[in-house]
Each structure stands twice: as C-alpha cells, then as structure tokens.
Write an enzyme that holds these catalytic residues in place. Sequence first.
Site, short mmCIF file in Angstrom:
data_model
loop_
_atom_site.label_atom_id
_atom_site.label_comp_id
_atom_site.label_asym_id
_atom_site.label_seq_id
_atom_site.Cartn_x
_atom_site.Cartn_y
_atom_site.Cartn_z
N CYS A 2 35.36 27.53 -103.66
CA CYS A 2 36.27 28.47 -104.32
C CYS A 2 35.51 29.67 -104.87
CB CYS A 2 36.98 27.78 -105.48
SG CYS A 2 37.88 26.32 -104.97
N ARG A 27 32.29 32.15 -98.98
CA ARG A 27 32.15 30.84 -99.61
C ARG A 27 33.09 29.82 -98.98
NH1 ARG A 27 29.79 31.36 -104.69
NH2 ARG A 27 30.91 29.58 -105.56
N TRP A 74 39.38 26.61 -101.81
CA TRP A 74 39.01 25.72 -100.70
C TRP A 74 39.49 24.34 -101.11
CZ3 TRP A 74 35.50 21.64 -99.52
CH2 TRP A 74 35.20 21.51 -98.16
N ASN A 100 37.03 26.67 -110.28
CA ASN A 100 36.19 26.22 -109.17
C ASN A 100 35.55 24.92 -109.61
OD1 ASN A 100 34.40 25.89 -107.06
ND2 ASN A 100 33.04 27.56 -107.67
N GLY A 101 35.72 23.85 -108.81
CA GLY A 101 35.14 22.56 -109.15
C GLY A 101 36.17 21.45 -109.02
N GLU A 481 17.85 21.46 -85.83
CA GLU A 481 18.43 22.70 -86.35
C GLU A 481 19.12 23.49 -85.23
OE1 GLU A 481 19.31 23.85 -88.98
OE2 GLU A 481 19.46 26.00 -88.73
N LYS A 485 23.09 24.45 -85.25
CA LYS A 485 23.55 25.86 -85.18
C LYS A 485 24.63 26.01 -84.12
CE LYS A 485 22.55 27.19 -87.91
NZ LYS A 485 22.06 27.10 -89.22
N GLU A 488 27.98 24.01 -85.08
CA GLU A 488 28.82 24.49 -86.19
C GLU A 488 29.55 25.78 -85.88
OE1 GLU A 488 26.58 24.91 -89.84
OE2 GLU A 488 25.02 26.10 -88.89
N HIS A 504 16.13 5.57 -74.40
CA HIS A 504 16.76 4.48 -75.15
C HIS A 504 18.23 4.75 -75.41
CE1 HIS A 504 12.88 2.59 -75.68
NE2 HIS A 504 12.39 3.77 -76.05
N LYS A 608 30.18 27.79 -97.01
CA LYS A 608 28.80 28.25 -97.21
C LYS A 608 28.12 27.47 -98.32
CE LYS A 608 25.30 30.99 -96.68
NZ LYS A 608 24.48 30.69 -95.49
C1 G6P Z 1 26.48 24.10 -96.09
C2 G6P Z 1 26.18 25.38 -95.35
C3 G6P Z 1 24.84 25.26 -94.63
C4 G6P Z 1 23.75 24.90 -95.62
C5 G6P Z 1 24.11 23.66 -96.44
C6 G6P Z 1 23.17 23.48 -97.61
O1 G6P Z 1 26.68 23.07 -95.18
O2 G6P Z 1 27.18 25.64 -94.40
O3 G6P Z 1 24.52 26.49 -94.01
O4 G6P Z 1 22.56 24.65 -94.92
O5 G6P Z 1 25.41 23.79 -96.99
O6 G6P Z 1 23.34 24.57 -98.48
P1 G6P Z 1 22.25 25.09 -99.48
O7 G6P Z 1 22.89 26.27 -100.15
O8 G6P Z 1 21.98 23.97 -100.43
O9 G6P Z 1 21.04 25.45 -98.68
#
Ligand code: G6P
Length: 613
Positions: A2, A27, A74, A100-101, A481, A485, A488, A504, A608
């Site tokens: 949020c 966010r 959110w 927010n929370g 990673e 990428k 997502e 395996h 985010k």
């Molecule tokens: C969410 C974001 C990712 C990020 C992760 C950890 O999943 O979409 O991009 O890597 O949170 O976030 P942080 O702010 O703790 O790196």
Amino acid sequence: MCGIVGYIGINQAPPILLDGLKRLEYRGYDSAGLTVYNGSDMETVKCKGRISALEKKIDERPVSGTVGIGHTRWATHGEPSDLNSHPHISPSGRVSVVHNGIIENYQRLKAYLQGKGYVFSTETDTEVIPHLIDYYYDGNIFEAVAKAASRMHGSYALGVLARDEPGRIVAVRKDSPLVIGESAEGNFIASDVSALLPYTRSVYYLNDNELAVIEKGAISFKSAEGETIKKEPSTITWSVDAAEKGGFEHFMLKEIHEQPKAIRDTLASRVIPGRAIDLGFDAVTEPYIKSLEKIFIVACGTAYHAGVIGKNIIEKLTGIPVETDIASEFRYRDPIIKENTLLIVISQSGETADTLAALREAKGKGSKVLAIANVVGSSITREADDVFYTWAGPEIAVASTKAYTTQLIGLITIAMYFAQIRGAANVETIEALKKEMLLLPKKAEEVLSEKDTLQKFASQTFNHHDMFYLGRGLDYALAMEGALKLKEISYIHTESYAGGELKHGTIALIEQGTVVIALTTQESLKEKMISNIREVTTRGANVLGFTIKGKDGKSSLDVSNAVSAVFEIPRTDACLVPVLAVIPLQLFAYYVAVLRGCDVDKPRNLAKSVTVE
Ligand code: G6P
C-alpha cells in the site's frame, strides 16, 4: 504494498495526492482513493483499479480543498473492491483513515466496537481503525489516534484526518514505512520519498510508535505517551529524474541501463587502489570480525539470490562458514545462533517484513546484524547494527535489477574487508580484485552495448511455455536469478538447476525444441558444464549459452558443437563474473516479456515491497 500520501498547505490537495499516489504505483496496488476536506465536510472518492480510474471519477465529480489523504491499496484482508479500498471512514463521518499494514487483532477490536453499537460495512482489518479512533474521539484527534494505536497489534502506518479538526493530519507508524515532508507551500506524509520528490527534499523519518501532527506551517512529533520528540530533517539527494523513466520505455530497462553508474557509485569511496578498505562499521568492529565463526545471510527474492553468490565469495575469501536462508524460513526454524555469529540481511527496500522479522529474531538471540540495503532510513537500516548502503538510487520496476548487482558489489566488498582484517587473503590478491572491480562499470557498459543479441535470442524463444536455466557453482546461483527474472515478468514457467543435478530429474523434461539457458562463465567448471550441455542437446534442446570471452578474443564455448547461440561476457575475476553475467539475463527476460505484451514494470500478483508476511 500500500502507498500513503497526505498533504496540508496552501495549494489544492487533490492533484498533489494523485501525483504522489502515481509515484507510489510501483509498490503494487489494486485500488486507490482519497479524502479531501472541502471547507465544510470531508469528501471521499475511491475505487478498485488503477489511479486513472480514480482520476476519471474525480473528473466526473470534482473535489477541492487544501488538506487531504490518499492511498493505494494492495489487498490482504478483503478482496480488491471499491468498498474495501481506502480511505475508510467512521460511521459518524468524522474520521478518515489511510492505512498500510495489517491489524492482527482486528477481529477482537471489531467485536468490541460492535458491542458499542458500531456498524461495519467492509471485510477489511483497516475499518476497525477509524471506528476505534471515533470511539476515543472527544475533540482532540491526536489523543484519539494515540489511544487507538495503543490498542492495535500488528503493523501500521496511518494517516488520519478529522472532519472537525481540518487544520491537521495525524500520522503514526509501527513496523510500516512512513516519512514526513516539509516545504514552504505545505507539509506531507508519504510511504516513501519518491512521492515527495517534486515538492520537497526535506524529510523526517518516523520511528516505531511515534506520532506526528502535520499542519500547514508546522510539524510536531510526539511519543505514544504524548511527550514531544525533537527531530532533525534529512535531505534527499535523489533527483526527480532519477525517479522517473528518463526516456526508456520501462523503468526496468532504464534500471538495467543504470547499472554501470550504480556499480560505480557503490564502489566509490570504498574500493580505492592502494588503500585498505574501511567500511566504517560501529558495531561490527575489527575484533568482532576477527572472532567470527559463522555468518548467516538472510533475504527474500532477488536479494536472497545475491546472498547465495555472496556465500560462495565470503567463504572463499575469508574462510568463515556461511549459511544462506530465505527470511521467511529463517525466522521460524529456530536457527542456532551462538556468540560470534553475524547475520547479514539484504534488502533493496529495507522494509520486507520477513527480512525485518529475521533481523529481530537474530538480534534477540544475541547476533549482530549487518544490513545491505538501498533505501536510506528504511526500517531494516534503522534496526541493524551496521549498514552497507547500495547506492543504486530508487528502483521502481518490481523486478529487481540494479539492486541485485549493487548487492553483489556490497557482498564482495564486505568479503574483501573481512579477509583483509582476518589476514585471510594477502594484500596482492585484494589489490588485484579491487583493480578488477573498478573495471566493472566499463565492462557492464560493454555488455549493455550487445543488447541486440539478447533481443534476437528473445525473438527466437518468446513463445515457449518453459525454459530451463543450468549452471554450476556461481553459475547455479546466477541461474536462480535468471530464471526468476524471466518467470516474474514474462509468466513463462522456468526452473533453475545445478548442472550435476540434471540427470536426477529435470532431464526427463527435455525434448525436441526445449529451451535451455546454459551458464558457463566459470572457467574451472567449463568442461563439466559442456558435458551437461551435450546431455540436453542430444535430447533435442535448443541451448542458449552464456560464457566469458576467450583469452585470445575467441569464443570460450564450442559454439558449433555445443550450443545454438552464445552470448559472451567480458573477462574478469571469476568471483566478479556474476555482476556482469546477470545483465544479459535481465535483458533477455525484459525483451521476452515485451514481446509477450506483458506489463513489465508491474507484473501481475507481485509487489515491489512486501511489507506483510
Ligand atoms: C519482492 C520484489 C523483489 C525483491 C523482494 C525482496 O518480491 O518483487 O524484487 O527481490 O521482494 O525485496 P527487498 O526490498 O527486501 O530486497
């Protein structure tokens, strides 16, 4: 998660609130709304969907006034809907709240308030807040908010407006981000500084359980007990442009291209040839570093993947055993933390709820905590014993890119620093590594200049349903990673596998035309990886290889026999390769997602900053 914005001043509030909410869009949200005091009453407009839908509603039924609060939601408790979106208003119409929370004891509070005759109309946890404030309200909104906050368990950042006291906004926070901005034309609250950049550079950070009263020409801070708190403002150095797209089609592409600068900035003043590294830590002192017997690296998502690379490098350079954990697992598995254990948490936002909880868990058990974080003043940075800031600037795209590369720089720098203090690596080794590190920004630019090759790879593969990422050693961590990428942002199913583990299980899924991304950047494991590549090509896989340039400028991968196409990364020290090798994987994911017509910067269902568990 949020987003909150609030404004009180001499200008019209609605355009400022809408603009601030747009700046917080990254966010993640599913509805938006605002309350404005129009001179005689509070008016609230809110709806499910994008901020453009809210703007349309306001165009149809304009609101005006110089004080207001806004929100992007959110959904957690209660589906995304017009009704469940914020602000929430008390039944009397006197109190409006953005939150927010999560209020963990909302059901108990709801039952209590229902017993007092309060009627609820949404499924949200938030609705208890305006009702509770209303219940305590007897003409002083600050006191009512303080009383209500003392009864709430969970996490909250609140912006509160009272119809009968329109000259002030009251804010409070606990375990959720909130900043206060000041300017000659008015004062603000916001979930983070990016919402405030066009209006002010001067901000105050609220600590947990602190309240703020924001008026047109004054800001005051108080403890929950009502004692005045003195705070000094901090100056934000991020430019407005840094928070905008700067000519790129998407924030993600812009941020990928910002990596040379981000790496350079993160290295600056830390890695200097001929000068011992001094990271200026207060709690993680030299004697403590010498005494270390164990390190945990804990994070979520991309930051966790950076941690897996960091584990390998710290172990190699310092000889200290390192364990990596996903934060949500770490916090509940009762980890064995003894004296001389260090916890390194990694977080771009510094607000990820699980990472913050892991930090508290470790601190509670006596561990010191070193944070690698990007957002200055964020919760994790304020609770950690020491912080290594990544100077990546604001990262807006949900998929993390420049934060990852700068987190790697942070981990490598910390590894070198610890190795230097413990005498685990000789001066020549560290100096050689430093020299190579300082060449990384230029080499990252070289990688970016080859983006056409990645665009071509993407155009050949974007319509596949599955892709497999293979690697060994650091390349396995990198494969994790790369696979994340692509998954997502393009919604293609991906898996990352250690090359040796292929037979395996995963090999059963390889058939004619299956796309395999083979990472072969580690010289020492090249032969083994080439065997794995042959195992999949024999079964019909279409292999895209990523490798380092050969010493003589020739390809170091046997293109004709092993892979369908190859991307070559400039040569550097083996442990620095991931910093460069992740860039083509980011670009490949980006171009695939664009070709599939995906919302690259705001992928579905993702946020985010994950500030709830
Ligand atoms: C969410 C974001 C990712 C990020 C992760 C950890 O999943 O979409 O991009 O890597 O949170 O976030 P942080 O702010 O703790 O790196």
